[in-house]
Design a protein around this motif. Structure first.
Motif, PDB file in Angstrom:
ATOM      1  N   PRO A   1       0.801  -1.234   0.000  1.00  0.00           N
ATOM      2  CA  PRO A   1       0.000   0.000   0.000  1.00  0.00           C
ATOM      3  C   PRO A   1       0.831   1.281   0.000  1.00  0.00           C
ATOM      4  CG  PRO A   1      -0.778  -1.553   1.666  1.00  0.00           C
ATOM      5  CD  PRO A   1       0.543  -2.049   1.190  1.00  0.00           C
ATOM      6  N   SER A   2       0.442   2.206  -0.858  1.00  0.00           N
ATOM      7  CA  SER A   2       1.034   3.542  -0.863  1.00  0.00           C
ATOM      8  C   SER A   2      -0.009   4.607  -0.530  1.00  0.00           C
ATOM      9  CB  SER A   2       1.665   3.846  -2.223  1.00  0.00           C
ATOM     10  OG  SER A   2       0.685   3.808  -3.248  1.00  0.00           O
ATOM     11  N   SER A   3      -1.273   4.211  -0.460  1.00  0.00           N
ATOM     12  CA  SER A   3      -2.339   5.130  -0.077  1.00  0.00           C
ATOM     13  C   SER A   3      -3.295   4.424   0.872  1.00  0.00           C
ATOM     14  CB  SER A   3      -3.098   5.646  -1.302  1.00  0.00           C
ATOM     15  OG  SER A   3      -3.719   4.585  -2.003  1.00  0.00           O
ATOM     16  N   VAL A   4      -3.911   5.192   1.774  1.00  0.00           N
ATOM     17  CA  VAL A   4      -4.793   4.617   2.783  1.00  0.00           C
ATOM     18  C   VAL A   4      -6.046   5.470   2.912  1.00  0.00           C
ATOM     19  CG1 VAL A   4      -3.498   5.833   4.607  1.00  0.00           C
ATOM     20  CG2 VAL A   4      -5.018   3.931   5.209  1.00  0.00           C
ATOM     21  N   ALA A   5      -7.202   4.816   2.953  1.00  0.00           N
ATOM     22  CA  ALA A   5      -8.476   5.504   3.158  1.00  0.00           C
ATOM     23  C   ALA A   5      -8.719   5.648   4.656  1.00  0.00           C
ATOM     24  CB  ALA A   5      -9.610   4.714   2.503  1.00  0.00           C
ATOM     25  N   ILE A   6      -8.978   6.868   5.112  1.00  0.00           N
ATOM     26  CA  ILE A   6      -9.201   7.132   6.532  1.00  0.00           C
ATOM     27  C   ILE A   6     -10.498   7.920   6.714  1.00  0.00           C
ATOM     28  CG2 ILE A   6      -6.742   7.097   7.097  1.00  0.00           C
ATOM     29  CD1 ILE A   6      -6.840  10.166   7.178  1.00  0.00           C
ATOM     30  N   VAL A   7     -11.071   7.802   7.913  1.00  0.00           N
ATOM     31  CA  VAL A   7     -12.269   8.569   8.253  1.00  0.00           C
ATOM     32  C   VAL A   7     -11.829   9.843   8.968  1.00  0.00           C
ATOM     33  CG1 VAL A   7     -14.432   8.615   9.534  1.00  0.00           C
ATOM     34  CG2 VAL A   7     -13.678   6.508   8.427  1.00  0.00           C
TER      35      VAL A   7
ATOM     36  N   LEU B   1     -19.606  -9.938   5.151  1.00  0.00           N
ATOM     37  CA  LEU B   1     -20.383  -9.501   3.996  1.00  0.00           C
ATOM     38  C   LEU B   1     -19.756 -10.032   2.714  1.00  0.00           C
ATOM     39  CD1 LEU B   1     -21.013  -5.780   5.022  1.00  0.00           C
ATOM     40  CD2 LEU B   1     -22.558  -7.716   5.286  1.00  0.00           C
ATOM     41  N   THR B   2     -20.569 -10.528   1.823  1.00  0.00           N
ATOM     42  CA  THR B   2     -20.077 -11.158   0.598  1.00  0.00           C
ATOM     43  C   THR B   2     -19.174 -10.237  -0.208  1.00  0.00           C
ATOM     44  OG1 THR B   2     -22.102 -12.474   0.482  1.00  0.00           O
ATOM     45  CG2 THR B   2     -20.783 -12.328  -1.531  1.00  0.00           C
ATOM     46  N   ASP B   3     -19.527  -8.962  -0.288  1.00  0.00           N
ATOM     47  CA  ASP B   3     -18.763  -8.025  -1.111  1.00  0.00           C
ATOM     48  C   ASP B   3     -17.324  -7.854  -0.636  1.00  0.00           C
ATOM     49  OD1 ASP B   3     -20.929  -7.619  -2.733  1.00  0.00           O
ATOM     50  OD2 ASP B   3     -21.554  -5.750  -1.774  1.00  0.00           O
ATOM     51  N   TYR B   4     -17.068  -8.140   0.650  1.00  0.00           N
ATOM     52  CA  TYR B   4     -15.730  -7.910   1.200  1.00  0.00           C
ATOM     53  C   TYR B   4     -15.097  -9.179   1.781  1.00  0.00           C
ATOM     54  CZ  TYR B   4     -18.154  -3.412   1.183  1.00  0.00           C
ATOM     55  OH  TYR B   4     -18.906  -2.329   0.820  1.00  0.00           O
TER      56      TYR B   4
ATOM     57  N   ASN C   1     -15.145   0.807   0.527  1.00  0.00           N
ATOM     58  CA  ASN C   1     -15.589   0.860  -0.871  1.00  0.00           C
ATOM     59  C   ASN C   1     -14.545   1.539  -1.750  1.00  0.00           C
ATOM     60  OD1 ASN C   1     -18.085  -0.493  -0.725  1.00  0.00           O
ATOM     61  ND2 ASN C   1     -19.096   1.330   0.088  1.00  0.00           N
ATOM     62  N   ALA C   2     -13.778   2.464  -1.178  1.00  0.00           N
ATOM     63  CA  ALA C   2     -12.673   3.079  -1.913  1.00  0.00           C
ATOM     64  C   ALA C   2     -11.601   2.041  -2.228  1.00  0.00           C
ATOM     65  CB  ALA C   2     -12.080   4.228  -1.096  1.00  0.00           C
ATOM     66  N   VAL C   3     -11.353   1.134  -1.275  1.00  0.00           N
ATOM     67  CA  VAL C   3     -10.417   0.032  -1.519  1.00  0.00           C
ATOM     68  C   VAL C   3     -10.971  -0.889  -2.596  1.00  0.00           C
ATOM     69  CG1 VAL C   3      -9.271  -1.966  -0.488  1.00  0.00           C
ATOM     70  CG2 VAL C   3      -9.479   0.154   0.818  1.00  0.00           C
ATOM     71  N   ALA C   4     -12.256  -1.181  -2.530  1.00  0.00           N
ATOM     72  CA  ALA C   4     -12.886  -2.054  -3.523  1.00  0.00           C
ATOM     73  C   ALA C   4     -12.802  -1.460  -4.924  1.00  0.00           C
ATOM     74  CB  ALA C   4     -14.351  -2.299  -3.145  1.00  0.00           C
ATOM     75  N   ALA C   5     -12.933  -0.131  -5.022  1.00  0.00           N
ATOM     76  CA  ALA C   5     -12.920   0.538  -6.328  1.00  0.00           C
ATOM     77  C   ALA C   5     -11.520   0.870  -6.809  1.00  0.00           C
ATOM     78  CB  ALA C   5     -13.753   1.814  -6.249  1.00  0.00           C
ATOM     79  N   GLY C   6     -10.515   0.644  -5.963  1.00  0.00           N
ATOM     80  CA  GLY C   6      -9.145   0.960  -6.353  1.00  0.00           C
ATOM     81  C   GLY C   6      -8.764   2.410  -6.140  1.00  0.00           C
ATOM     82  N   ASN C   7      -9.572   3.154  -5.400  1.00  0.00           N
ATOM     83  CA  ASN C   7      -9.258   4.556  -5.133  1.00  0.00           C
ATOM     84  C   ASN C   7      -8.319   4.724  -3.942  1.00  0.00           C
ATOM     85  OD1 ASN C   7     -10.956   5.412  -7.236  1.00  0.00           O
ATOM     86  ND2 ASN C   7     -12.756   5.304  -5.907  1.00  0.00           N
ATOM     87  N   ALA C   8      -8.105   3.654  -3.205  1.00  0.00           N
ATOM     88  CA  ALA C   8      -7.129   3.624  -2.116  1.00  0.00           C
ATOM     89  C   ALA C   8      -6.600   2.196  -2.026  1.00  0.00           C
ATOM     90  CB  ALA C   8      -7.744   4.056  -0.794  1.00  0.00           C
ATOM     91  N   ASP C   9      -5.329   2.059  -1.645  1.00  0.00           N
ATOM     92  CA  ASP C   9      -4.721   0.722  -1.595  1.00  0.00           C
ATOM     93  C   ASP C   9      -5.169  -0.074  -0.380  1.00  0.00           C
ATOM     94  OD1 ASP C   9      -3.287   1.208  -3.935  1.00  0.00           O
ATOM     95  OD2 ASP C   9      -1.590   2.065  -2.844  1.00  0.00           O
ATOM     96  N   CYS C  10      -5.477   0.616   0.708  1.00  0.00           N
ATOM     97  CA  CYS C  10      -5.850  -0.095   1.934  1.00  0.00           C
ATOM     98  C   CYS C  10      -6.663   0.811   2.837  1.00  0.00           C
ATOM     99  CB  CYS C  10      -4.601  -0.595   2.678  1.00  0.00           C
ATOM    100  SG  CYS C  10      -3.640   0.729   3.473  1.00  0.00           S
ATOM    101  N   THR C  11      -7.217   0.213   3.866  1.00  0.00           N
ATOM    102  CA  THR C  11      -7.816   0.951   4.968  1.00  0.00           C
ATOM    103  C   THR C  11      -7.551   0.156   6.236  1.00  0.00           C
ATOM    104  OG1 THR C  11      -9.786   2.124   5.739  1.00  0.00           O
ATOM    105  CG2 THR C  11     -10.127  -0.105   4.874  1.00  0.00           C
ATOM    106  N   PHE C  12      -7.839   0.733   7.379  1.00  0.00           N
ATOM    107  CA  PHE C  12      -7.627   0.058   8.656  1.00  0.00           C
ATOM    108  C   PHE C  12      -8.938   0.021   9.427  1.00  0.00           C
ATOM    109  CE2 PHE C  12      -3.450   1.359   7.400  1.00  0.00           C
ATOM    110  CZ  PHE C  12      -2.580   0.407   7.919  1.00  0.00           C
ATOM    111  N   LEU C  13      -9.221  -1.132  10.027  1.00  0.00           N
ATOM    112  CA  LEU C  13     -10.454  -1.316  10.769  1.00  0.00           C
ATOM    113  C   LEU C  13     -10.172  -1.921  12.132  1.00  0.00           C
ATOM    114  CD1 LEU C  13     -12.666  -2.976   7.982  1.00  0.00           C
ATOM    115  CD2 LEU C  13     -12.716  -0.569   8.682  1.00  0.00           C
TER     116      LEU C  13
END
Length: 265
Positions: free
Chosen positions: A107-113, A165-168, A142-154
Protein backbone atom coordinates in the motif's frame (compact mmCIF):
# COMPACT_ATOMS: atom_id res chain seq x y z
CA UNK A 1 -30.56 11.03 43.87
CA UNK A 2 -29.15 11.33 40.36
CA UNK A 3 -32.33 9.91 38.82
CA UNK A 4 -34.35 12.56 40.62
CA UNK A 5 -32.26 15.38 39.15
CA UNK A 6 -31.63 13.95 35.67
CA UNK A 7 -34.56 11.91 34.37
CA UNK A 8 -33.11 11.63 30.82
CA UNK A 9 -29.50 11.13 29.70
CA UNK A 10 -28.69 11.67 26.02
CA UNK A 11 -26.43 9.46 23.92
CA UNK A 12 -24.99 10.82 20.67
CA UNK A 13 -24.35 8.03 18.18
CA UNK A 14 -23.16 7.74 14.59
CA UNK A 15 -25.41 6.27 11.93
CA UNK A 16 -22.47 4.93 9.86
CA UNK A 17 -20.08 3.24 12.31
CA UNK A 18 -20.95 -0.44 11.91
CA UNK A 19 -21.07 -2.59 13.97
CA UNK A 20 -20.51 -0.17 16.87
CA UNK A 21 -23.20 2.34 16.00
CA UNK A 22 -25.66 2.62 13.14
CA UNK A 23 -29.27 3.36 12.34
CA UNK A 24 -31.64 0.50 11.54
CA UNK A 25 -35.26 1.30 10.73
CA UNK A 26 -34.97 4.59 12.60
CA UNK A 27 -33.53 3.00 15.75
CA UNK A 28 -30.04 3.24 17.27
CA UNK A 29 -28.39 -0.15 16.77
CA UNK A 30 -25.01 -1.76 17.33
CA UNK A 31 -22.61 -2.56 20.14
CA UNK A 32 -22.67 0.83 21.88
CA UNK A 33 -26.48 1.24 21.97
CA UNK A 34 -26.83 -2.34 23.26
CA UNK A 35 -24.27 -1.67 26.02
CA UNK A 36 -26.10 1.56 26.91
CA UNK A 37 -29.42 -0.29 27.06
CA UNK A 38 -27.87 -2.90 29.37
CA UNK A 39 -26.75 -0.06 31.67
CA UNK A 40 -30.24 1.45 31.53
CA UNK A 41 -31.82 -1.86 32.47
CA UNK A 42 -29.49 -2.20 35.46
CA UNK A 43 -29.62 1.40 36.74
CA UNK A 44 -33.07 2.64 35.76
CA UNK A 45 -31.63 5.58 33.81
CA UNK A 46 -33.65 6.63 30.77
CA UNK A 47 -31.40 7.11 27.74
CA UNK A 48 -32.38 9.02 24.63
CA UNK A 49 -30.35 8.55 21.43
CA UNK A 50 -29.40 11.45 19.16
CA UNK A 51 -28.00 10.59 15.73
CA UNK A 52 -25.09 12.09 13.82
CA UNK A 53 -24.11 11.07 10.30
CA UNK A 54 -20.34 11.21 10.89
CA UNK A 55 -17.68 11.64 13.56
CA UNK A 56 -16.96 15.16 12.34
CA UNK A 57 -20.63 16.13 12.63
CA UNK A 58 -20.81 14.60 16.10
CA UNK A 59 -17.84 16.59 17.42
CA UNK A 60 -18.97 19.80 15.67
CA UNK A 61 -22.43 19.65 17.23
CA UNK A 62 -21.41 18.79 20.80
CA UNK A 63 -21.80 22.37 21.98
CA UNK A 64 -25.48 22.39 21.02
CA UNK A 65 -26.26 19.04 22.66
CA UNK A 66 -27.82 18.60 26.17
CA UNK A 67 -25.49 18.90 29.17
CA UNK A 68 -25.59 15.24 30.31
CA UNK A 69 -24.31 13.66 27.11
CA UNK A 70 -22.59 10.32 26.43
CA UNK A 71 -20.41 9.57 23.41
CA UNK A 72 -18.50 6.40 22.53
CA UNK A 73 -14.86 7.42 22.20
CA UNK A 74 -11.45 5.77 21.95
CA UNK A 75 -9.87 5.11 25.32
CA UNK A 76 -7.18 7.78 25.21
CA UNK A 77 -7.15 10.51 27.87
CA UNK A 78 -5.36 13.07 25.71
CA UNK A 79 -7.70 12.50 22.76
CA UNK A 80 -10.74 12.71 25.05
CA UNK A 81 -9.47 15.85 26.77
CA UNK A 82 -8.86 17.55 23.42
CA UNK A 83 -12.54 16.94 22.61
CA UNK A 84 -13.78 18.11 26.04
CA UNK A 85 -14.64 14.58 27.16
CA UNK A 86 -13.95 12.49 30.26
CA UNK A 87 -13.82 8.73 29.70
CA UNK A 88 -14.74 5.54 31.54
CA UNK A 89 -12.74 2.35 31.35
CA UNK A 90 -13.03 0.61 27.94
CA UNK A 91 -15.85 -1.81 27.27
CA UNK A 92 -14.33 -3.12 24.01
CA UNK A 93 -10.67 -3.67 23.16
CA UNK A 94 -9.25 -5.07 19.96
CA UNK A 95 -6.39 -5.10 17.52
CA UNK A 96 -6.38 -3.13 14.28
CA UNK A 97 -6.56 -4.89 10.91
CA UNK A 98 -5.13 -3.62 7.64
CA UNK A 99 -7.55 -4.32 4.79
CA UNK A 100 -6.47 -4.69 1.16
CA UNK A 101 -8.27 -6.05 -1.88
CA UNK A 102 -5.38 -8.33 -2.91
CA UNK A 103 -2.67 -10.14 -0.99
CA UNK A 104 0.25 -8.84 -3.07
CA UNK A 105 -0.52 -5.13 -2.61
CA UNK A 106 2.20 -2.93 -1.10
CA UNK A 107 0.00 0.00 0.00
CA UNK A 108 1.03 3.54 -0.86
CA UNK A 109 -2.34 5.13 -0.08
CA UNK A 110 -4.79 4.62 2.78
CA UNK A 111 -8.48 5.50 3.16
CA UNK A 112 -9.20 7.13 6.53
CA UNK A 113 -12.27 8.57 8.25
CA UNK A 114 -11.75 12.27 8.96
CA UNK A 115 -11.53 13.47 12.56
CA UNK A 116 -11.33 9.99 14.12
CA UNK A 117 -8.82 8.69 16.64
CA UNK A 118 -7.93 5.83 14.30
CA UNK A 119 -7.16 8.24 11.45
CA UNK A 120 -4.86 10.19 13.74
CA UNK A 121 -3.01 7.00 14.74
CA UNK A 122 -2.71 5.80 11.12
CA UNK A 123 -1.19 9.08 9.93
CA UNK A 124 1.38 8.94 12.73
CA UNK A 125 2.22 5.26 12.24
CA UNK A 126 2.35 5.34 8.43
CA UNK A 127 3.54 8.83 7.36
CA UNK A 128 4.77 7.42 4.04
CA UNK A 129 1.22 6.59 2.91
CA UNK A 130 -0.97 9.13 1.16
CA UNK A 131 -4.08 9.63 3.33
CA UNK A 132 -7.34 9.78 1.36
CA UNK A 133 -10.10 11.19 3.58
CA UNK A 134 -13.70 9.95 3.69
CA UNK A 135 -16.69 10.55 5.96
CA UNK A 136 -17.45 6.91 6.92
CA UNK A 137 -15.85 3.47 7.11
CA UNK A 138 -18.28 2.25 4.44
CA UNK A 139 -16.79 4.83 2.09
CA UNK A 140 -13.26 3.75 3.07
CA UNK A 141 -13.69 0.06 2.33
CA UNK A 142 -15.59 0.86 -0.87
CA UNK A 143 -12.67 3.08 -1.91
CA UNK A 144 -10.42 0.03 -1.52
CA UNK A 145 -12.89 -2.05 -3.52
CA UNK A 146 -12.92 0.54 -6.33
CA UNK A 147 -9.15 0.96 -6.35
CA UNK A 148 -9.26 4.56 -5.13
CA UNK A 149 -7.13 3.62 -2.12
CA UNK A 150 -4.72 0.72 -1.60
CA UNK A 151 -5.85 -0.10 1.93
CA UNK A 152 -7.82 0.95 4.97
CA UNK A 153 -7.63 0.06 8.66
CA UNK A 154 -10.45 -1.32 10.77
CA UNK A 155 -10.97 -2.22 14.40
CA UNK A 156 -11.07 -5.99 14.98
CA UNK A 157 -14.86 -6.00 15.40
CA UNK A 158 -15.37 -3.82 12.35
CA UNK A 159 -13.18 -6.20 10.35
CA UNK A 160 -15.29 -9.17 11.46
CA UNK A 161 -18.43 -7.32 10.43
CA UNK A 162 -17.21 -6.48 6.92
CA UNK A 163 -15.56 -9.87 6.42
CA UNK A 164 -18.98 -11.47 6.95
CA UNK A 165 -20.38 -9.50 4.00
CA UNK A 166 -20.08 -11.16 0.60
CA UNK A 167 -18.76 -8.03 -1.11
CA UNK A 168 -15.73 -7.91 1.20
CA UNK A 169 -15.25 -11.54 2.23
CA UNK A 170 -12.40 -12.10 -0.25
CA UNK A 171 -10.41 -9.08 0.97
CA UNK A 172 -7.21 -9.61 2.93
CA UNK A 173 -7.44 -8.73 6.65
CA UNK A 174 -4.09 -8.60 8.42
CA UNK A 175 -3.49 -7.54 12.05
CA UNK A 176 -0.93 -4.82 12.65
CA UNK A 177 1.19 -4.39 15.76
CA UNK A 178 1.65 -0.63 15.40
CA UNK A 179 -1.89 0.42 16.39
CA UNK A 180 -4.51 -0.81 18.84
CA UNK A 181 -7.85 0.63 19.89
CA UNK A 182 -10.12 0.39 22.89
CA UNK A 183 -13.58 1.94 23.03
CA UNK A 184 -14.93 3.62 26.16
CA UNK A 185 -17.86 5.83 27.08
CA UNK A 186 -17.15 9.54 27.33
CA UNK A 187 -19.20 12.28 28.95
CA UNK A 188 -18.86 15.98 28.23
CA UNK A 189 -17.06 18.06 30.84
CA UNK A 190 -20.33 19.94 31.40
CA UNK A 191 -22.09 16.71 32.43
CA UNK A 192 -22.84 15.82 36.02
CA UNK A 193 -19.66 14.04 37.29
CA UNK A 194 -21.81 11.51 39.14
CA UNK A 195 -22.85 10.17 35.72
CA UNK A 196 -19.27 9.06 35.03
CA UNK A 197 -19.17 7.08 38.28
CA UNK A 198 -22.50 5.44 37.49
CA UNK A 199 -21.34 4.45 33.99
CA UNK A 200 -17.99 3.11 35.22
CA UNK A 201 -19.54 0.99 37.96
CA UNK A 202 -22.25 -0.26 35.60
CA UNK A 203 -19.65 -1.37 33.06
CA UNK A 204 -17.88 -3.28 35.81
CA UNK A 205 -21.11 -5.08 36.68
CA UNK A 206 -21.95 -6.12 33.12
CA UNK A 207 -21.13 -9.82 33.01
CA UNK A 208 -18.55 -11.03 30.50
CA UNK A 209 -21.04 -13.44 28.96
CA UNK A 210 -23.55 -10.60 28.47
CA UNK A 211 -20.94 -8.44 26.76
CA UNK A 212 -19.78 -11.34 24.59
CA UNK A 213 -23.39 -11.96 23.61
CA UNK A 214 -23.72 -8.32 22.52
CA UNK A 215 -20.48 -8.50 20.52
CA UNK A 216 -21.51 -11.74 18.83
CA UNK A 217 -25.01 -10.59 17.95
CA UNK A 218 -23.82 -7.28 16.50
CA UNK A 219 -20.95 -8.69 14.41
CA UNK A 220 -22.67 -11.77 12.95
CA UNK A 221 -24.39 -10.73 9.72
CA UNK A 222 -26.90 -12.78 7.75
CA UNK A 223 -27.29 -11.54 4.18
CA UNK A 224 -30.28 -12.37 1.97
CA UNK A 225 -29.29 -14.89 -0.67
CA UNK A 226 -29.02 -13.67 -4.27
CA UNK A 227 -27.78 -15.14 -7.55
CA UNK A 228 -25.37 -12.24 -8.03
CA UNK A 229 -23.75 -12.75 -4.63
CA UNK A 230 -23.48 -16.52 -5.22
CA UNK A 231 -21.74 -16.01 -8.57
CA UNK A 232 -19.36 -13.43 -7.09
CA UNK A 233 -18.49 -15.52 -4.04
CA UNK A 234 -18.42 -18.95 -5.74
CA UNK A 235 -17.41 -18.34 -9.40
CA UNK A 236 -16.15 -21.91 -10.00
CA UNK A 237 -19.28 -23.56 -8.63
CA UNK A 238 -21.44 -21.10 -10.57
CA UNK A 239 -19.64 -21.90 -13.84
CA UNK A 240 -20.08 -25.65 -13.24
CA UNK A 241 -23.81 -25.19 -12.57
CA UNK A 242 -24.22 -23.07 -15.72
CA UNK A 243 -22.31 -25.64 -17.80
CA UNK A 244 -24.42 -28.52 -16.50
CA UNK A 245 -27.58 -26.50 -17.10
CA UNK A 246 -26.54 -25.76 -20.70
CA UNK A 247 -25.75 -29.44 -21.32
CA UNK A 248 -29.18 -30.44 -19.99
CA UNK A 249 -30.86 -27.88 -22.28
CA UNK A 250 -28.85 -29.21 -25.26
CA UNK A 251 -29.87 -32.79 -24.45
CA UNK A 252 -33.53 -31.76 -24.17
CA UNK A 253 -33.38 -29.91 -27.49
CA UNK A 254 -31.70 -32.85 -29.23
CA UNK A 255 -34.26 -35.26 -27.73
CA UNK A 256 -37.15 -33.03 -28.82
CA UNK A 257 -35.72 -32.70 -32.34
CA UNK A 258 -35.30 -36.49 -32.55
CA UNK A 259 -38.91 -37.04 -31.47
CA UNK A 260 -40.17 -34.71 -34.20
CA UNK A 261 -38.11 -36.53 -36.85
CA UNK A 262 -39.55 -39.89 -35.73
CA UNK A 263 -43.11 -38.49 -35.81
CA UNK A 264 -42.64 -37.37 -39.43
CA UNK A 265 -41.52 -40.86 -40.42
Amino acid sequence: AYLQTSPVVYVAYETNWKPFEYDENGEASGITPDVIRAIGKETGITFKFIESSSTQELYDSMGSKPSDLIIAVSYDYLWANNHDLIVTQPYVSGSIMRVTKNADVDPSSVAIVSSTYLANEIVQAYPEMEAVKYATFDECINAVAAGNADCTFLNYYQANYYRALTDYSSFIYRPVDTISQSISLGITKESNPILLDILSKSLQRIQDNELQSILSEDTVISEPASLQKFVKHYPLQASVIVTVFMILIAILLITAAGSKVRERR
